[in-house]
Design a protein around this motif. Structure first.
Motif, PDB file in Angstrom:
ATOM      1  N   GLN A 158       0.838  -1.190   0.000  1.00 49.22           N
ATOM      2  CA  GLN A 158       0.000   0.000   0.000  1.00 49.22           C
ATOM      3  C   GLN A 158       0.875   1.243   0.000  1.00 49.22           C
ATOM      4  N   GLY A 159       0.347   2.319  -0.587  1.00 46.99           N
ATOM      5  CA  GLY A 159       1.044   3.601  -0.561  1.00 46.99           C
ATOM      6  C   GLY A 159       2.198   3.685  -1.535  1.00 46.99           C
ATOM      7  N   ASN A 160       3.011   4.718  -1.361  1.00 47.99           N
ATOM      8  CA  ASN A 160       4.136   4.981  -2.246  1.00 47.99           C
ATOM      9  C   ASN A 160       5.313   4.049  -1.967  1.00 47.99           C
ATOM     10  N   TYR A 161       6.071   3.767  -3.018  1.00 50.90           N
ATOM     11  CA  TYR A 161       7.344   3.066  -2.841  1.00 50.90           C
ATOM     12  C   TYR A 161       8.346   4.036  -2.217  1.00 50.90           C
ATOM     13  N   GLY A 162       9.067   3.555  -1.210  1.00 50.40           N
ATOM     14  CA  GLY A 162      10.041   4.403  -0.535  1.00 50.40           C
ATOM     15  C   GLY A 162       9.431   5.402   0.409  1.00 50.40           C
ATOM     16  N   ALA A 163       8.158   5.198   0.811  1.00 48.98           N
ATOM     17  CA  ALA A 163       7.473   6.132   1.694  1.00 48.98           C
ATOM     18  C   ALA A 163       7.999   6.014   3.125  1.00 48.98           C
ATOM     19  N   LEU A 164       7.891   7.097   3.870  1.00 49.31           N
ATOM     20  CA  LEU A 164       8.372   7.136   5.243  1.00 49.31           C
ATOM     21  C   LEU A 164       7.769   6.018   6.087  1.00 49.31           C
ATOM     22  N   GLU A 165       6.455   5.763   5.938  1.00 46.04           N
ATOM     23  CA  GLU A 165       5.819   4.763   6.786  1.00 46.04           C
ATOM     24  C   GLU A 165       6.288   3.345   6.479  1.00 46.04           C
ATOM     25  N   ALA A 166       6.924   3.128   5.319  1.00 46.41           N
ATOM     26  CA  ALA A 166       7.476   1.810   5.003  1.00 46.41           C
ATOM     27  C   ALA A 166       8.741   1.532   5.808  1.00 46.41           C
ATOM     28  N   TYR A 167       9.273   2.565   6.451  1.00 46.72           N
ATOM     29  CA  TYR A 167      10.483   2.433   7.262  1.00 46.72           C
ATOM     30  C   TYR A 167      10.230   2.797   8.731  1.00 46.72           C
ATOM     31  N   VAL A 168       9.209   3.610   8.963  1.00 48.58           N
ATOM     32  CA  VAL A 168       8.923   4.091  10.317  1.00 48.58           C
ATOM     33  C   VAL A 168       7.464   3.807  10.653  1.00 48.58           C
ATOM     34  N   SER A 169       7.192   2.627  11.146  1.00 49.47           N
ATOM     35  CA  SER A 169       5.867   2.248  11.621  1.00 49.47           C
ATOM     36  C   SER A 169       6.000   0.926  12.359  1.00 49.47           C
ATOM     37  N   ILE A 170       5.049   0.659  13.212  1.00 45.74           N
ATOM     38  CA  ILE A 170       5.053  -0.609  13.946  1.00 45.74           C
ATOM     39  C   ILE A 170       4.990  -1.783  12.980  1.00 45.74           C
ATOM     40  N   LEU A 171       4.144  -1.666  11.951  1.00 46.54           N
ATOM     41  CA  LEU A 171       4.001  -2.762  10.989  1.00 46.54           C
ATOM     42  C   LEU A 171       5.306  -3.010  10.243  1.00 46.54           C
ATOM     43  N   ALA A 172       5.978  -1.938   9.819  1.00 47.12           N
ATOM     44  CA  ALA A 172       7.241  -2.082   9.088  1.00 47.12           C
ATOM     45  C   ALA A 172       8.310  -2.703   9.987  1.00 47.12           C
ATOM     46  N   LEU A 173       8.346  -2.289  11.240  1.00 44.35           N
ATOM     47  CA  LEU A 173       9.322  -2.832  12.187  1.00 44.35           C
ATOM     48  C   LEU A 173       9.090  -4.322  12.414  1.00 44.35           C
ATOM     49  N   GLU A 174       7.846  -4.713  12.621  1.00 40.43           N
ATOM     50  CA  GLU A 174       7.522  -6.128  12.799  1.00 40.43           C
ATOM     51  C   GLU A 174       7.924  -6.940  11.574  1.00 40.43           C
ATOM     52  N   ASP A 175       7.610  -6.406  10.375  1.00 43.61           N
ATOM     53  CA  ASP A 175       7.934  -7.129   9.140  1.00 43.61           C
ATOM     54  C   ASP A 175       9.436  -7.301   8.968  1.00 43.61           C
ATOM     55  N   ARG A 176      10.209  -6.254   9.267  1.00 42.42           N
ATOM     56  CA  ARG A 176      11.658  -6.335   9.093  1.00 42.42           C
ATOM     57  C   ARG A 176      12.278  -7.369  10.031  1.00 42.42           C
ATOM     58  N   ILE A 177      11.816  -7.386  11.274  1.00 43.49           N
ATOM     59  CA  ILE A 177      12.382  -8.333  12.236  1.00 43.49           C
ATOM     60  C   ILE A 177      11.980  -9.759  11.888  1.00 43.49           C
ATOM     61  N   ARG A 178      10.757  -9.971  11.421  1.00 46.94           N
ATOM     62  CA  ARG A 178      10.366 -11.309  10.966  1.00 46.94           C
ATOM     63  C   ARG A 178      11.284 -11.777   9.830  1.00 46.94           C
ATOM     64  N   THR A 179      11.580 -10.847   8.900  1.00 49.63           N
ATOM     65  CA  THR A 179      12.457 -11.192   7.776  1.00 49.63           C
ATOM     66  C   THR A 179      13.851 -11.552   8.267  1.00 49.63           C
ATOM     67  N   GLN A 180      14.388 -10.763   9.202  1.00 47.70           N
ATOM     68  CA  GLN A 180      15.725 -11.038   9.748  1.00 47.70           C
ATOM     69  C   GLN A 180      15.767 -12.391  10.459  1.00 47.70           C
ATOM     70  N   LEU A 181      14.720 -12.729  11.161  1.00 46.11           N
ATOM     71  CA  LEU A 181      14.674 -14.018  11.857  1.00 46.11           C
ATOM     72  C   LEU A 181      14.613 -15.182  10.866  1.00 46.11           C
ATOM     73  N   LYS A 182      13.873 -15.006   9.780  1.00 50.18           N
ATOM     74  CA  LYS A 182      13.798 -16.044   8.749  1.00 50.18           C
ATOM     75  C   LYS A 182      15.159 -16.269   8.086  1.00 50.18           C
ATOM     76  N   MET A 183      15.970 -15.216   8.060  1.00 51.23           N
ATOM     77  CA  MET A 183      17.304 -15.315   7.474  1.00 51.23           C
ATOM     78  C   MET A 183      18.307 -15.953   8.435  1.00 51.23           C
ATOM     79  N   GLY A 184      17.840 -16.272   9.647  1.00 48.44           N
ATOM     80  CA  GLY A 184      18.706 -16.972  10.593  1.00 48.44           C
ATOM     81  C   GLY A 184      19.398 -16.098  11.598  1.00 48.44           C
ATOM     82  N   ARG A 185      19.043 -14.796  11.670  1.00 53.14           N
ATOM     83  CA  ARG A 185      19.671 -13.914  12.655  1.00 53.14           C
ATOM     84  C   ARG A 185      19.328 -14.386  14.061  1.00 53.14           C
ATOM     85  N   SER A 186      20.296 -14.300  14.952  1.00 53.92           N
ATOM     86  CA  SER A 186      20.104 -14.722  16.335  1.00 53.92           C
ATOM     87  C   SER A 186      19.365 -13.650  17.122  1.00 53.92           C
ATOM     88  N   SER A 187      18.415 -14.102  17.961  1.00 49.74           N
ATOM     89  CA  SER A 187      17.617 -13.173  18.744  1.00 49.74           C
ATOM     90  C   SER A 187      16.917 -13.930  19.857  1.00 49.74           C
TER      91      SER A 187
END
Length: 395
Positions: A254-283
């Motif tokens: 949803q929204g613009n590509y490269g939009a602020l909310e794609a980097y600064v929002s609870i949803l974006a933060l959750e998505d990024r950490i899920r991706t990092q965990l799938k890549m095998g990052r320790s946490s």
């Protein structure tokens, strides 16, 4: 000097007394272009009506001690309601904006507009019963809601990312007016939060204030020359569509590509950490099902010093600082308030965002706005909504 306009001179006088707390007739005459006899007549009318009280005597300057006036906190009462995506808040306030009762409602998938209004009605009636008040004692209810809105007609249009997908074209004012039988006034939550925080500052010299709310998405509001700035349409979340990275990420398609909310929002933060965990990052979160990687779990992990989570919160805060610098450079506020669940999650977020924003503010430190997390914080939207309703009251 103040002259007769809309609102009425009596309402202007009431607002001035309310702002100053306690004030003498002589002090009021400095602010209004009225004769002494006209001021006396208006004050006597307001005393008889019960909107103000004589609260004692001031210091003498050589003659009799002057009578001091203040607004009557129990003349009437007002509800303030926040409608948001995670929690909503209902408060009952007196005329001095003291919160008499406050309740938070969790917004889950089952919280449809109809169910929500039922809850609000039940809680509001319970508040009145507790404080031995009737509906006739209440001026109305101010509502600060996630937009976009049709403010004039009191309708919530198509808010994104609500847990329940039934929040579409909701005539929220009419629904609440029907159940509570009191007037309702709607504005977006960023505006009412800013109205509340500006009121709490109690400083007339602060005339240009920027408010940024970082939570499920990014919302903003601005006061200039003491007035809320409003555009042609109500899109408080449009600031989240500011492009900070060409051909960058998009928030859940949803929204613009490269939009602020794609980097600064609870949803974006959750998505990024899920991706990092799938890549095998320790946490500390490793091994949890994706649906359990919630914002609450992230805050817990951050407080325990999880390196991955701390890294992602820091990155989020840095992007927030970039977006904030862009807004500051365009709007030149003298006071900046940062709020929302993301900002309030941990001092790391606020401190990092400020550091980045200051580094990228044009002419800093010569131009150096004051930064704050606000005074009302979680109560800002509901309190500001109550103030909004009081502004509409003619007195």
């Amino acid at each position: 000097m103040r002259t007769r306009s809309n609102p009425s001179i009596k309402k202007q006088l009431y607002n001035r007394i309310s702002y100053l707390g306690t004030v003498s007739k002589a002090d009021l005459l400095k602010d209004f272009s009225l004769t002494s006899s006209s001021m006396t007549r208006l004050l006597e009318e307001m005393l008889a009506q019960g909107t103000i009280l004589a609260s004692g005597l001031g210091n003498s300057t050589g003659g009799r001690k002057p009578i001091l006036f203040q607004t009557n906190p129990s003349y009437r009462y007002v509800f303030g309601l926040e409608i948001s995506r995670i929690y909503s808040t209902l408060g009952l306030y007196d005329m001095h904006l003291n919160a008499l009762s406050v309740v938070r409602l969790k917004m889950d998938k089952g919280m449809t507009p109809e169910r929500f209004v039922d809850h609000v009605t039940k809680e509001a009636k319970a508040f009145l019963l507790t404080h031995k008040l009737s509906v006739q004692d209440v001026l109305g209810i101010g509502i600060g809601a996630v937009g976009p809105l049709d403010q004039k007609n009191g309708v919530i249009l198509k808010p994104e990312f609500f847990p329940s997908n039934s929040w579409r074209n909701v005539p929220i004012c009419a629904m609440i007016e029907d159940t509570l039988q009191i007037p309702a006034k709607l504005d977006n939550g960023a505006n009412t939060a800013l109205i509340g925080e500006h009121w709490a500052l109690k400083d007339e010299s602060i005339q240009h204030v920027l408010y940024i709310h970082a939570g499920i998405n990014i919302r903003s509001a601005m006061i200039s020359e003491g007035q809320v700035l409003r555009g042609a349409v109500d899109t408080e979340g449009a600031v989240g569509q500011m492009i900070i990275q060409t051909n960058g990420l998009r928030l859940r398609n949803q929204g613009n590509y490269g939009a602020l909310e794609a980097y600064v929002s609870i949803l974006a933060l959750e998505d990024r950490i899920r991706t990092q965990l799938k890549m095998g990052r320790s946490s500390l979160l490793s091994g949890l099902p994706p649906e359990d990687i919630s914002f609450a779990a992230l805050i817990d992990a951050l407080s325990e010093g999880d390196p991955l989570v701390e890294e992602q919160f820091t990155e989020t805060a840095a992007y927030l600082g970039i977006g904030l610098a862009n807004l500051i450079n365009a709007l030149h506020p003298e006071y900046v308030i940062l709020g929302g669940a993301l900002v309030n999650a941990h001092p790391l977020v606020y401190n990092t965002a400020l550091e980045i924003a200051k580094k990228n503010t044009y002419h800093y430190p010569e131009y150096s706005p004051v930064f704050s997390q606000g005074m009302l914080k979680d109560e800002a939207v509901a309190t500001g909504a109550a103030i909004l309703l009081l502004h509409e009251w003619e007195g």
